[in-house]
Design a protein around this motif. Sequence first.
Motif, PDB file in Angstrom:
ATOM      1  N   TYR A   1     -34.350  14.341 -28.454  1.00 58.07           N
ATOM      2  CA  TYR A   1     -34.275  13.084 -27.703  1.00 58.07           C
ATOM      3  C   TYR A   1     -33.111  12.235 -28.202  1.00 58.07           C
ATOM      4  O   TYR A   1     -32.354  11.657 -27.407  1.00 58.07           O
ATOM      5  CB  TYR A   1     -35.588  12.310 -27.851  1.00 58.07           C
ATOM      6  CG  TYR A   1     -35.608  10.987 -27.125  1.00 58.07           C
ATOM      7  CD1 TYR A   1     -35.777  10.935 -25.745  1.00 58.07           C
ATOM      8  CD2 TYR A   1     -35.473   9.788 -27.818  1.00 58.07           C
ATOM      9  CE1 TYR A   1     -35.802   9.725 -25.077  1.00 58.07           C
ATOM     10  CE2 TYR A   1     -35.492   8.577 -27.159  1.00 58.07           C
ATOM     11  CZ  TYR A   1     -35.662   8.553 -25.791  1.00 58.07           C
ATOM     12  OH  TYR A   1     -35.680   7.351 -25.134  1.00 58.07           O
ATOM     13  N   GLY A   2     -32.948  12.145 -29.524  1.00 57.82           N
ATOM     14  CA  GLY A   2     -31.842  11.379 -30.088  1.00 57.82           C
ATOM     15  C   GLY A   2     -30.490  11.975 -29.733  1.00 57.82           C
ATOM     16  O   GLY A   2     -29.547  11.253 -29.398  1.00 57.82           O
ATOM     17  N   MET A   3     -30.398  13.312 -29.775  1.00 58.91           N
ATOM     18  CA  MET A   3     -29.142  13.971 -29.445  1.00 58.91           C
ATOM     19  C   MET A   3     -28.779  13.788 -27.973  1.00 58.91           C
ATOM     20  O   MET A   3     -27.615  13.568 -27.620  1.00 58.91           O
ATOM     21  CB  MET A   3     -29.237  15.465 -29.770  1.00 58.91           C
ATOM     22  CG  MET A   3     -29.381  15.771 -31.250  1.00 58.91           C
ATOM     23  SD  MET A   3     -27.967  15.165 -32.225  1.00 58.91           S
ATOM     24  CE  MET A   3     -26.659  16.220 -31.592  1.00 58.91           C
ATOM     25  N   LEU A   4     -29.771  13.864 -27.101  1.00 57.72           N
ATOM     26  CA  LEU A   4     -29.518  13.688 -25.669  1.00 57.72           C
ATOM     27  C   LEU A   4     -29.147  12.244 -25.354  1.00 57.72           C
ATOM     28  O   LEU A   4     -28.327  11.981 -24.465  1.00 57.72           O
ATOM     29  CB  LEU A   4     -30.751  14.111 -24.869  1.00 57.72           C
ATOM     30  CG  LEU A   4     -31.032  15.613 -24.849  1.00 57.72           C
ATOM     31  CD1 LEU A   4     -32.406  15.902 -24.270  1.00 57.72           C
ATOM     32  CD2 LEU A   4     -29.957  16.348 -24.049  1.00 57.72           C
ATOM     33  N   ALA A   5     -29.738  11.302 -26.083  1.00 56.25           N
ATOM     34  CA  ALA A   5     -29.368   9.902 -25.889  1.00 56.25           C
ATOM     35  C   ALA A   5     -27.919   9.673 -26.304  1.00 56.25           C
ATOM     36  O   ALA A   5     -27.166   8.948 -25.634  1.00 56.25           O
ATOM     37  CB  ALA A   5     -30.302   8.995 -26.700  1.00 56.25           C
ATOM     38  N   ALA A   6     -27.515  10.300 -27.406  1.00 58.36           N
ATOM     39  CA  ALA A   6     -26.127  10.184 -27.853  1.00 58.36           C
ATOM     40  C   ALA A   6     -25.179  10.844 -26.848  1.00 58.36           C
ATOM     41  O   ALA A   6     -24.082  10.332 -26.585  1.00 58.36           O
ATOM     42  CB  ALA A   6     -25.964  10.834 -29.223  1.00 58.36           C
ATOM     43  N   LEU A   7     -25.595  11.969 -26.270  1.00 56.49           N
ATOM     44  CA  LEU A   7     -24.775  12.654 -25.268  1.00 56.49           C
ATOM     45  C   LEU A   7     -24.580  11.782 -24.033  1.00 56.49           C
ATOM     46  O   LEU A   7     -23.481  11.692 -23.482  1.00 56.49           O
ATOM     47  CB  LEU A   7     -25.447  13.971 -24.881  1.00 56.49           C
ATOM     48  CG  LEU A   7     -24.724  14.851 -23.857  1.00 56.49           C
ATOM     49  CD1 LEU A   7     -23.378  15.303 -24.399  1.00 56.49           C
ATOM     50  CD2 LEU A   7     -25.592  16.048 -23.490  1.00 56.49           C
ATOM     51  N   TYR A   8     -25.644  11.130 -23.627  1.00 57.62           N
ATOM     52  CA  TYR A   8     -25.594  10.221 -22.475  1.00 57.62           C
ATOM     53  C   TYR A   8     -24.616   9.076 -22.736  1.00 57.62           C
ATOM     54  O   TYR A   8     -23.761   8.756 -21.902  1.00 57.62           O
ATOM     55  CB  TYR A   8     -27.000   9.679 -22.220  1.00 57.62           C
ATOM     56  CG  TYR A   8     -27.116   8.669 -21.104  1.00 57.62           C
ATOM     57  CD1 TYR A   8     -27.341   9.089 -19.796  1.00 57.62           C
ATOM     58  CD2 TYR A   8     -27.051   7.303 -21.356  1.00 57.62           C
ATOM     59  CE1 TYR A   8     -27.473   8.172 -18.770  1.00 57.62           C
ATOM     60  CE2 TYR A   8     -27.167   6.376 -20.336  1.00 57.62           C
ATOM     61  CZ  TYR A   8     -27.383   6.816 -19.044  1.00 57.62           C
ATOM     62  OH  TYR A   8     -27.508   5.899 -18.033  1.00 57.62           O
ATOM     63  N   ALA A   9     -24.716   8.447 -23.924  1.00 59.55           N
ATOM     64  CA  ALA A   9     -23.827   7.337 -24.267  1.00 59.55           C
ATOM     65  C   ALA A   9     -22.379   7.807 -24.376  1.00 59.55           C
ATOM     66  O   ALA A   9     -21.449   7.090 -23.977  1.00 59.55           O
ATOM     67  CB  ALA A   9     -24.276   6.691 -25.585  1.00 59.55           C
ATOM     68  N   LEU A  10     -22.182   9.007 -24.908  1.00 54.93           N
ATOM     69  CA  LEU A  10     -20.831   9.546 -25.036  1.00 54.93           C
ATOM     70  C   LEU A  10     -20.186   9.737 -23.663  1.00 54.93           C
ATOM     71  O   LEU A  10     -19.004   9.426 -23.472  1.00 54.93           O
ATOM     72  CB  LEU A  10     -20.865  10.876 -25.787  1.00 54.93           C
ATOM     73  CG  LEU A  10     -19.524  11.601 -25.947  1.00 54.93           C
ATOM     74  CD1 LEU A  10     -18.548  10.750 -26.751  1.00 54.93           C
ATOM     75  CD2 LEU A  10     -19.726  12.965 -26.608  1.00 54.93           C
ATOM     76  N   MET A  11     -20.951  10.249 -22.710  1.00 52.62           N
ATOM     77  CA  MET A  11     -20.415  10.436 -21.356  1.00 52.62           C
ATOM     78  C   MET A  11     -20.035   9.101 -20.729  1.00 52.62           C
ATOM     79  O   MET A  11     -19.002   8.981 -20.054  1.00 52.62           O
ATOM     80  CB  MET A  11     -21.451  11.155 -20.482  1.00 52.62           C
ATOM     81  CG  MET A  11     -21.704  12.601 -20.864  1.00 52.62           C
ATOM     82  SD  MET A  11     -20.214  13.644 -20.787  1.00 52.62           S
ATOM     83  CE  MET A  11     -19.818  13.790 -22.532  1.00 52.62           C
ATOM     84  N   GLN A  12     -20.850   8.095 -20.957  1.00 53.05           N
ATOM     85  CA  GLN A  12     -20.516   6.757 -20.451  1.00 53.05           C
ATOM     86  C   GLN A  12     -19.205   6.263 -21.063  1.00 53.05           C
ATOM     87  O   GLN A  12     -18.350   5.712 -20.374  1.00 53.05           O
ATOM     88  CB  GLN A  12     -21.638   5.778 -20.772  1.00 53.05           C
ATOM     89  CG  GLN A  12     -22.812   5.837 -19.822  1.00 53.05           C
ATOM     90  CD  GLN A  12     -23.777   4.694 -20.075  1.00 53.05           C
ATOM     91  OE1 GLN A  12     -24.349   4.574 -21.153  1.00 53.05           O
ATOM     92  NE2 GLN A  12     -23.954   3.848 -19.095  1.00 53.05           N
ATOM     93  N   PHE A  13     -19.074   6.454 -22.370  1.00 53.21           N
ATOM     94  CA  PHE A  13     -17.884   6.001 -23.073  1.00 53.21           C
ATOM     95  C   PHE A  13     -16.633   6.677 -22.528  1.00 53.21           C
ATOM     96  O   PHE A  13     -15.602   6.031 -22.315  1.00 53.21           O
ATOM     97  CB  PHE A  13     -18.038   6.300 -24.569  1.00 53.21           C
ATOM     98  CG  PHE A  13     -16.795   6.033 -25.368  1.00 53.21           C
ATOM     99  CD1 PHE A  13     -16.374   4.737 -25.617  1.00 53.21           C
ATOM    100  CD2 PHE A  13     -16.049   7.082 -25.880  1.00 53.21           C
ATOM    101  CE1 PHE A  13     -15.229   4.485 -26.355  1.00 53.21           C
ATOM    102  CE2 PHE A  13     -14.900   6.840 -26.625  1.00 53.21           C
ATOM    103  CZ  PHE A  13     -14.497   5.541 -26.856  1.00 53.21           C
ATOM    104  N   LEU A  14     -16.719   7.973 -22.288  1.00 45.93           N
ATOM    105  CA  LEU A  14     -15.552   8.723 -21.860  1.00 45.93           C
ATOM    106  C   LEU A  14     -15.184   8.478 -20.397  1.00 45.93           C
ATOM    107  O   LEU A  14     -14.004   8.434 -20.052  1.00 45.93           O
ATOM    108  CB  LEU A  14     -15.789  10.228 -22.077  1.00 45.93           C
ATOM    109  CG  LEU A  14     -15.914  10.699 -23.528  1.00 45.93           C
ATOM    110  CD1 LEU A  14     -16.257  12.173 -23.576  1.00 45.93           C
ATOM    111  CD2 LEU A  14     -14.626  10.424 -24.303  1.00 45.93           C
ATOM    112  N   PHE A  15     -16.184   8.317 -19.546  1.00 43.34           N
ATOM    113  CA  PHE A  15     -15.912   8.311 -18.112  1.00 43.34           C
ATOM    114  C   PHE A  15     -15.886   6.925 -17.466  1.00 43.34           C
ATOM    115  O   PHE A  15     -15.411   6.799 -16.331  1.00 43.34           O
ATOM    116  CB  PHE A  15     -16.938   9.184 -17.390  1.00 43.34           C
ATOM    117  CG  PHE A  15     -16.667  10.650 -17.535  1.00 43.34           C
ATOM    118  CD1 PHE A  15     -15.842  11.308 -16.646  1.00 43.34           C
ATOM    119  CD2 PHE A  15     -17.219  11.362 -18.582  1.00 43.34           C
ATOM    120  CE1 PHE A  15     -15.577  12.656 -16.787  1.00 43.34           C
ATOM    121  CE2 PHE A  15     -16.964  12.715 -18.732  1.00 43.34           C
ATOM    122  CZ  PHE A  15     -16.135  13.364 -17.829  1.00 43.34           C
TER     123      PHE A  15
END
Length: 405
Positions: A48-62
């Motif tokens: 859950y923590g890793m997927l939350a970080a992945l979600y935030a990373l995609m927001q940051f990049l895109f």
Amino acid sequence: MSARRPAVLFIFITLVLDILGIGLIVPVLPKLIQHYQGGDVASGSFSYGMLAALYALMQFLFAPLIGSLSDRYGRRPVILISLLGSAIDYFLIAFAPNLVWFAIGRIIAGITAANYAAASAYIADVSPPEKRAANFGLIGAAFGIGFIIGPILGGLLAKWGVKVPFFVAGGLTLVNWAYGWFVLPESLAPENRRAFSWARSNPVGALIALRRFPALLGLVTCYFIALLAHQVYPSIWVLYTTYRYSWTELQTGLSLAAVGFMAGMVQGGLTKRVVGALGERKTVQYGFTLAIFLYAAYGFATQPWMIYVCIFFGSLSGLVTPAVQSLMTQSVPANEQGELQGALSSLSSVAGVAGPVACTQLFGFFIGEKAPMQLPGAPFFWSSTLMLVALAIAVPALKRVKAVS
């Protein structure tokens, strides 16, 4: 002028449904991930923590890319494509056979969640300078409404299965997309569009490009610090109230509903009146000052009833965000509003990653045995200090702000 009100109303509805969709899946998301992990709570929490970080990373990049595309091709197509992508994400997760497909869904969600940048740019397009703060306040109201209704509805729908909220969220998003397809007009005039540039469509490039507006850098810094300080709420609210007041899940939920309700009332109804009476600059200064004392008050609150007093008065600090956003949009030309909102969305993602780490570490340390003193309110004092820094930066920055024609 007549076309502007329906347009702002649509953006408001879009954001409400976006946040409602997120709120719908909040109660069931951890359980669904645990299901893919064979019911193991420990590995499910890690995933859950890793997927939350992945979600935030995609927001940051895109987010900057989405914003720049809206500056080139207009807000309408970007918003509609993002909505369609969000719907696909919900249905993909609902049908996902394993965690890999679930992760793909989270990647799509993080990318399409960047439509907030295009929606904010749309509001800047259709709002005259004197009404921008009030219209940006509607964004806060949308978040408040979405987070009041969403988790409650998601919890009720979960009785029919943990995937049901995802189907409902996808359906709502498709309805929103169809409404926009037939109703939403384009807000960006052809003469205000600019050529697309990859150098300015990534998070680093977008922020570097803002250096051309010296006064804006100070406001952007204040905006980021405020976002970072605000992360104390989603990070430790449940931990703090449970540890200090022994609150149950119901008591915690009611307090969060109160936060959402007050946020909606202040940003959706009070912003227009306060900013109209004080102006954006004074509203920002007073709001930052109030936030300094608000965060400290949460840290000092020894009785549960004090939390509700803080919620009531502290909601007024929510006037800061729409006022700062209004000033920043006035400092940037019409053909760069999308880029600005993309950069701000990226900063929000950075705060969403860094803030929770800092707050939870502070909380854990100051309630532990190695702490020099027991201070469960330490994260709130940290946020109070951050707002003091933001105020110190804001005072000179506000004097340099000039509207760009």
